[in-house]
Design an enzyme around this catalytic site. Structure first.
Site, short mmCIF file in Angstrom:
data_model
loop_
_atom_site.label_atom_id
_atom_site.label_comp_id
_atom_site.label_asym_id
_atom_site.label_seq_id
_atom_site.Cartn_x
_atom_site.Cartn_y
_atom_site.Cartn_z
N ASN A 14 11.32 -1.38 1.12
CA ASN A 14 12.26 -1.22 2.35
C ASN A 14 11.07 -1.23 3.49
OD1 ASN A 14 14.71 -0.64 1.33
ND2 ASN A 14 14.00 1.25 0.56
N ASP A 73 2.24 -0.28 -4.26
CA ASP A 73 2.01 0.75 -3.76
C ASP A 73 0.72 0.78 -3.52
OD1 ASP A 73 3.33 3.21 -3.57
OD2 ASP A 73 1.80 4.17 -4.69
N PHE A 152 0.53 -1.52 10.86
CA PHE A 152 1.49 -0.46 10.72
C PHE A 152 0.53 0.74 9.78
CE2 PHE A 152 2.38 -0.38 5.97
CZ PHE A 152 1.82 -1.98 5.94
N TYR A 154 -1.60 3.31 8.65
CA TYR A 154 -3.06 3.75 9.15
C TYR A 154 -4.00 2.69 9.57
CZ TYR A 154 -2.33 7.73 6.04
OH TYR A 154 -1.77 8.88 5.34
N ASP A 155 -3.20 1.41 9.99
CA ASP A 155 -3.99 0.40 10.64
C ASP A 155 -4.98 0.73 11.84
OD1 ASP A 155 -3.42 -1.53 8.54
OD2 ASP A 155 -1.95 -2.54 9.78
N LYS A 175 -5.75 -10.08 8.99
CA LYS A 175 -5.39 -8.98 8.27
C LYS A 175 -5.31 -9.53 6.86
CE LYS A 175 -3.00 -4.65 6.99
NZ LYS A 175 -1.73 -3.85 7.26
#
Ligand code: IMP
Length: 195
Positions: A14, A73, A152, A154-155, A175
């Site tokens: 999501n 995950d 997004f 902890y980037d 990235k």
């Protein structure tokens, strides 16, 4: 290597940022979101390993919606914190709030010299009745403050080894070539032999 022809597959997330990253990494396949298959429920992530949670998410979609799919995950594993927050990265500060998670981590590491950390992603793929797992790791360090606006989670406070920018200062493409998720998806691509 098997040649498996798939034109489209469900990505059990999501998280719109993960969708964007994975669509960029897998341009030759149509990545179908949970929203597009009508799945609006929050899939409970109750395992205490990344592998376990990736499997829960992929199996939930295959069992309840009947689709082949994959799920990821991800955890941020910090050496000085014995691998925390790890599988609990999403709710490290109690709620799923990236700003609070980062502030908590910066506070925890304030007096620590060792800032080494790694992102680890596990992808679980359910395909034609079989399950396959792929792992990607990106080593680096936690910065002392936020840098950059992109990405997004902890980037803004993660700087990968060998680079002088945080993930949040990199483009999606930059990235993707070095990230944990990029590496796990590359293994999935090699397995499917689709590129
Ligand atoms: P999950 O895989 O969605 O459970 O993510 C766990 C936590 O790690 C969440 O707080 C995410 O925002 C964060 N996260 C997952 N992937 C990344 C990433 O590529 N960069 C930064 N944070 C991430």
């Amino acid at each position: 290597m098997p040649y498996i022809c798939i034109m489209k597959i469900v990505f059990a997330t999501n998280n719109p940022n993960k969708l964007k990253e994975v669509r960029q990494l897998l341009p030759s396949i149509e990545i179908v979101s949970l929203q597009e298959i009508g799945c609006t429920e929050n899939i409970p992530e109750t395992a205490n390993t990344l592998e376990g949670n990736a499997i829960i998410k992929a199996n939930y979609i295959t069992k309840n919606y009947g689709f082949d799919c994959f799920a990821d995950d991800t955890g941020l594993e910090v050496e000085a914190l014995n691998g925390a927050p790890g599988v609990f990265s999403a709710r490290y500060a109690g709620k799923a709030n990236s700003e609070k998670n980062m502030q908590k981590l910066l506070t925890e590491l304030n007096d620590k010299l060792n800032k080494k950390a790694q992102f680890r992603t596990v992808v679980a793929l359910n395909l034609k009745g079989k399950q396959h797992l792929f792992e990607g790791v990106c080593t680096g360090e936690i910065l002392t403050k936020k840098h950059g606006e992109k990405g997004f989670g902890y980037d803004p406070i993660f700087k990968p080894t060998g680079f002088n920018q945080s993930f949040a200062q990199m483009t999606l493409e930059e990235k993707g070539t070095i990230s944990h998720r990029g590496k796990a998806i590359k293994k999935l691509i090699d397995f499917l032999n689709i590129i």
